[in-house]
Design a protein around this motif. Structure first.
Motif, PDB file in Angstrom:
ATOM      1  N   HIS A  49       0.815  -1.217   0.000  1.00  0.00           N
ATOM      2  CA  HIS A  49       0.000   0.000   0.000  1.00  0.00           C
ATOM      3  C   HIS A  49       0.845   1.263   0.000  1.00  0.00           C
ATOM      4  O   HIS A  49       0.388   2.321  -0.436  1.00  0.00           O
ATOM      5  N   SER A  50       2.089   1.173   0.477  1.00  0.00           N
ATOM      6  CA  SER A  50       2.962   2.341   0.397  1.00  0.00           C
ATOM      7  C   SER A  50       3.375   2.601  -1.049  1.00  0.00           C
ATOM      8  O   SER A  50       3.693   3.733  -1.422  1.00  0.00           O
ATOM      9  N   LEU A  51       3.370   1.550  -1.857  1.00  0.00           N
ATOM     10  CA  LEU A  51       3.729   1.670  -3.277  1.00  0.00           C
ATOM     11  C   LEU A  51       2.514   1.949  -4.140  1.00  0.00           C
ATOM     12  O   LEU A  51       2.586   2.693  -5.119  1.00  0.00           O
ATOM     13  N   ILE A  52       1.392   1.310  -3.792  1.00  0.00           N
ATOM     14  CA  ILE A  52       0.145   1.512  -4.523  1.00  0.00           C
ATOM     15  C   ILE A  52      -0.948   1.826  -3.511  1.00  0.00           C
ATOM     16  O   ILE A  52      -1.561   0.912  -2.958  1.00  0.00           O
ATOM     17  N   PRO A  53      -1.212   3.097  -3.224  1.00  0.00           N
ATOM     18  CA  PRO A  53      -2.250   3.453  -2.250  1.00  0.00           C
ATOM     19  C   PRO A  53      -3.594   2.835  -2.635  1.00  0.00           C
ATOM     20  O   PRO A  53      -3.923   2.723  -3.821  1.00  0.00           O
ATOM     21  N   PRO A  54      -4.382   2.404  -1.654  1.00  0.00           N
ATOM     22  CA  PRO A  54      -5.662   1.747  -1.931  1.00  0.00           C
ATOM     23  C   PRO A  54      -6.573   2.543  -2.867  1.00  0.00           C
ATOM     24  O   PRO A  54      -7.309   1.958  -3.658  1.00  0.00           O
ATOM     25  N   GLY A  55      -6.515   3.869  -2.811  1.00  0.00           N
ATOM     26  CA  GLY A  55      -7.387   4.671  -3.656  1.00  0.00           C
ATOM     27  C   GLY A  55      -7.043   4.645  -5.129  1.00  0.00           C
ATOM     28  O   GLY A  55      -7.816   5.141  -5.961  1.00  0.00           O
ATOM     29  N   GLU A 119       6.766   3.225 -15.946  1.00  0.00           N
ATOM     30  CA  GLU A 119       7.417   4.104 -14.976  1.00  0.00           C
ATOM     31  C   GLU A 119       7.362   3.482 -13.587  1.00  0.00           C
ATOM     32  O   GLU A 119       6.356   2.865 -13.211  1.00  0.00           O
ATOM     33  N   LEU A 120       8.436   3.630 -12.835  1.00  0.00           N
ATOM     34  CA  LEU A 120       8.478   3.081 -11.486  1.00  0.00           C
ATOM     35  C   LEU A 120       7.593   3.887 -10.529  1.00  0.00           C
ATOM     36  O   LEU A 120       7.731   5.105 -10.416  1.00  0.00           O
ATOM     37  N   ALA A 121       6.689   3.182  -9.850  1.00  0.00           N
ATOM     38  CA  ALA A 121       5.909   3.813  -8.789  1.00  0.00           C
ATOM     39  C   ALA A 121       6.731   3.863  -7.514  1.00  0.00           C
ATOM     40  O   ALA A 121       6.526   4.732  -6.659  1.00  0.00           O
ATOM     41  N   GLY A 122       7.673   2.945  -7.385  1.00  0.00           N
ATOM     42  CA  GLY A 122       8.537   2.933  -6.210  1.00  0.00           C
ATOM     43  C   GLY A 122       9.149   1.563  -5.985  1.00  0.00           C
ATOM     44  O   GLY A 122       8.810   0.589  -6.652  1.00  0.00           O
ATOM     45  N   VAL A 123      10.064   1.503  -5.021  1.00  0.00           N
ATOM     46  CA  VAL A 123      10.759   0.269  -4.662  1.00  0.00           C
ATOM     47  C   VAL A 123      10.828   0.198  -3.140  1.00  0.00           C
ATOM     48  O   VAL A 123      11.009   1.222  -2.477  1.00  0.00           O
ATOM     49  N   ARG A 124      10.669  -0.989  -2.588  1.00  0.00           N
ATOM     50  CA  ARG A 124      10.845  -1.205  -1.157  1.00  0.00           C
ATOM     51  C   ARG A 124      11.668  -2.470  -0.931  1.00  0.00           C
ATOM     52  O   ARG A 124      11.520  -3.448  -1.666  1.00  0.00           O
ATOM     53  N   VAL A 125      12.503  -2.428   0.087  1.00  0.00           N
ATOM     54  CA  VAL A 125      13.255  -3.608   0.516  1.00  0.00           C
ATOM     55  C   VAL A 125      12.441  -4.284   1.612  1.00  0.00           C
ATOM     56  O   VAL A 125      12.063  -3.639   2.596  1.00  0.00           O
ATOM     57  N   ILE A 126      12.159  -5.568   1.458  1.00  0.00           N
ATOM     58  CA  ILE A 126      11.342  -6.251   2.457  1.00  0.00           C
ATOM     59  C   ILE A 126      12.132  -7.263   3.280  1.00  0.00           C
ATOM     60  O   ILE A 126      11.660  -7.711   4.319  1.00  0.00           O
ATOM     61  N   LYS A 127      13.348  -7.604   2.823  1.00  0.00           N
ATOM     62  CA  LYS A 127      14.164  -8.526   3.606  1.00  0.00           C
ATOM     63  C   LYS A 127      15.609  -8.436   3.145  1.00  0.00           C
ATOM     64  O   LYS A 127      15.878  -8.427   1.947  1.00  0.00           O
ATOM     65  N   HIS A 128      16.538  -8.385   4.114  1.00  0.00           N
ATOM     66  CA  HIS A 128      17.956  -8.360   3.766  1.00  0.00           C
ATOM     67  C   HIS A 128      18.781  -8.683   4.999  1.00  0.00           C
ATOM     68  O   HIS A 128      18.265  -8.732   6.134  1.00  0.00           O
ATOM     69  N   SER A 129      20.069  -8.915   4.794  1.00  0.00           N
ATOM     70  CA  SER A 129      20.997  -9.192   5.899  1.00  0.00           C
ATOM     71  C   SER A 129      22.205  -8.264   5.813  1.00  0.00           C
ATOM     72  O   SER A 129      23.302  -8.623   6.255  1.00  0.00           O
ATOM     73  N   GLU A 130      22.014  -7.078   5.241  1.00  0.00           N
ATOM     74  CA  GLU A 130      23.133  -6.161   5.052  1.00  0.00           C
ATOM     75  C   GLU A 130      23.620  -5.580   6.388  1.00  0.00           C
ATOM     76  O   GLU A 130      22.892  -5.550   7.378  1.00  0.00           O
ATOM     77  N   THR A 131      24.845  -5.094   6.395  1.00  0.00           N
ATOM     78  CA  THR A 131      25.495  -4.624   7.609  1.00  0.00           C
ATOM     79  C   THR A 131      24.764  -3.438   8.240  1.00  0.00           C
ATOM     80  O   THR A 131      24.569  -2.415   7.581  1.00  0.00           O
ATOM     81  N   PRO A 132      24.363  -3.556   9.515  1.00  0.00           N
ATOM     82  CA  PRO A 132      23.710  -2.432  10.190  1.00  0.00           C
ATOM     83  C   PRO A 132      24.614  -1.192  10.201  1.00  0.00           C
ATOM     84  O   PRO A 132      25.814  -1.283  10.434  1.00  0.00           O
ATOM     85  N   GLY A 133      24.010  -0.058   9.909  1.00  0.00           N
ATOM     86  CA  GLY A 133      24.764   1.192   9.910  1.00  0.00           C
ATOM     87  C   GLY A 133      25.446   1.495   8.598  1.00  0.00           C
ATOM     88  O   GLY A 133      25.930   2.605   8.383  1.00  0.00           O
ATOM     89  N   LEU A 134      25.498   0.516   7.687  1.00  0.00           N
ATOM     90  CA  LEU A 134      26.108   0.720   6.371  1.00  0.00           C
ATOM     91  C   LEU A 134      25.109   0.337   5.284  1.00  0.00           C
ATOM     92  O   LEU A 134      24.436   1.184   4.729  1.00  0.00           O
ATOM     93  N   GLY A 135      25.030  -0.953   5.000  1.00  0.00           N
ATOM     94  CA  GLY A 135      24.154  -1.414   3.930  1.00  0.00           C
ATOM     95  C   GLY A 135      22.681  -1.306   4.223  1.00  0.00           C
ATOM     96  O   GLY A 135      21.862  -1.307   3.300  1.00  0.00           O
ATOM     97  N   ASP A 136      22.303  -1.186   5.506  1.00  0.00           N
ATOM     98  CA  ASP A 136      20.871  -1.137   5.806  1.00  0.00           C
ATOM     99  C   ASP A 136      20.245   0.212   5.477  1.00  0.00           C
ATOM    100  O   ASP A 136      19.050   0.419   5.720  1.00  0.00           O
ATOM    101  N   ALA A 137      20.999   1.118   4.902  1.00  0.00           N
ATOM    102  CA  ALA A 137      20.429   2.389   4.433  1.00  0.00           C
ATOM    103  C   ALA A 137      19.490   2.182   3.248  1.00  0.00           C
ATOM    104  O   ALA A 137      18.841   3.122   2.803  1.00  0.00           O
ATOM    105  N   ILE A 138      19.404   0.963   2.759  1.00  0.00           N
ATOM    106  CA  ILE A 138      18.421   0.662   1.711  1.00  0.00           C
ATOM    107  C   ILE A 138      17.009   0.599   2.284  1.00  0.00           C
ATOM    108  O   ILE A 138      16.032   0.623   1.529  1.00  0.00           O
TER     109      ILE A 138
END
Length: 214
Positions: A49-55, A119-138
């Motif tokens: 819903h953050s990418l495609i609002p219900p309305g 056209e891209l409406a948006g992108v979200r990361v839903i799962k990852h194991s990247e380094t806290p404080g560095l890679g988790d900026a995604i």
């Protein structure tokens, strides 16, 4: 004999503890599994819903789905779920649940929302194991970086721009972490390429039981 007796008793006790422990773990899993599944579904719906609002659509996007495969462009040999948004029966947006396989610490699961026109409406990361404080900026909760994809398309920027700035592209990298954003940028562009090649197939009506192959 006394030693053997003690060893036998110890073995029995250890075996009993193992059985009790295994049973307890199984019971806890059984009790918590529905809650974990409900939380995961709620998080997924929130991201959708953050990418495609219900309305912006009138169908249930969690039910209007299709399974597709393309290891090269979707990042995994496994089936990938595509959530389809429609308005009055007409296609609006497809959200591809794709994989960036080459993150710094492994796979990065993404939702890539692409409007019908590409056209891209948006992108979200839903799962990852990247380094806290560095890679988790995604993560959208940690920085605005992931929001930079909104409004982009396969030709915007030009092919050479679909890289991080360190590689001569247009997307920022993170201080001390280039591998992670590089992997995400590549995965998003690959998702756009897949969409461009299969748009009509993705929005084809199905009974949700089929597994479409690229």
């Amino acid at each position: 004999m006394q030693l053997l007796k003690h060893m036998s008793i110890s073995a029995v006790l250890l075996g009993g503890f193992a059985i009790i422990g295994s049973g307890l773990v199984a019971w806890i899993h059984q009790q918590t599994a529905p809650t974990i599944e409900a939380n995961e579904q709620a998080a997924l719906l929130s991201n959708l819903h953050s990418l495609i609002p219900p309305g912006t659509h009138d169908n249930d996007i969690t039910e209007d789905t299709i399974q597709v495969r393309d290891e090269t462009l979707l990042g995994t040999p496994e089936p990938v779920t595509v959530y389809r948004a429609r308005q009055d029966g007409e296609p609006v947006t497809a959200i591809l649940n794709v994989i960036a396989p080459d993150g710094y610490s492994g796979r990065i699961n993404l939702l890539v929302a692409i409007r019908y026109d590409g056209e891209l409406a948006g992108v979200r990361v839903i799962k990852h194991s990247e380094t806290p404080g560095l890679g988790d900026a995604i993560d959208a909760e940690r920085s605005d970086w992931i929001h930079s994809f909104a409004g982009k398309s396969l030709d915007n920027p030009e092919p050479d721009g679909w890289r991080v700035k360190k590689d001569g592209g247009e997307f920022d990298q993170f201080t001390g972490a280039t591998v992670t954003p590089r992997a995400v940028v590549k995965a998003v562009r690959n998702a756009l390429k897949y969409y461009a090649e299969h748009r009509e197939q993705l929005f084809r009506p199905t009974d949700n039981t089929g597994d479409e192959s690229a």
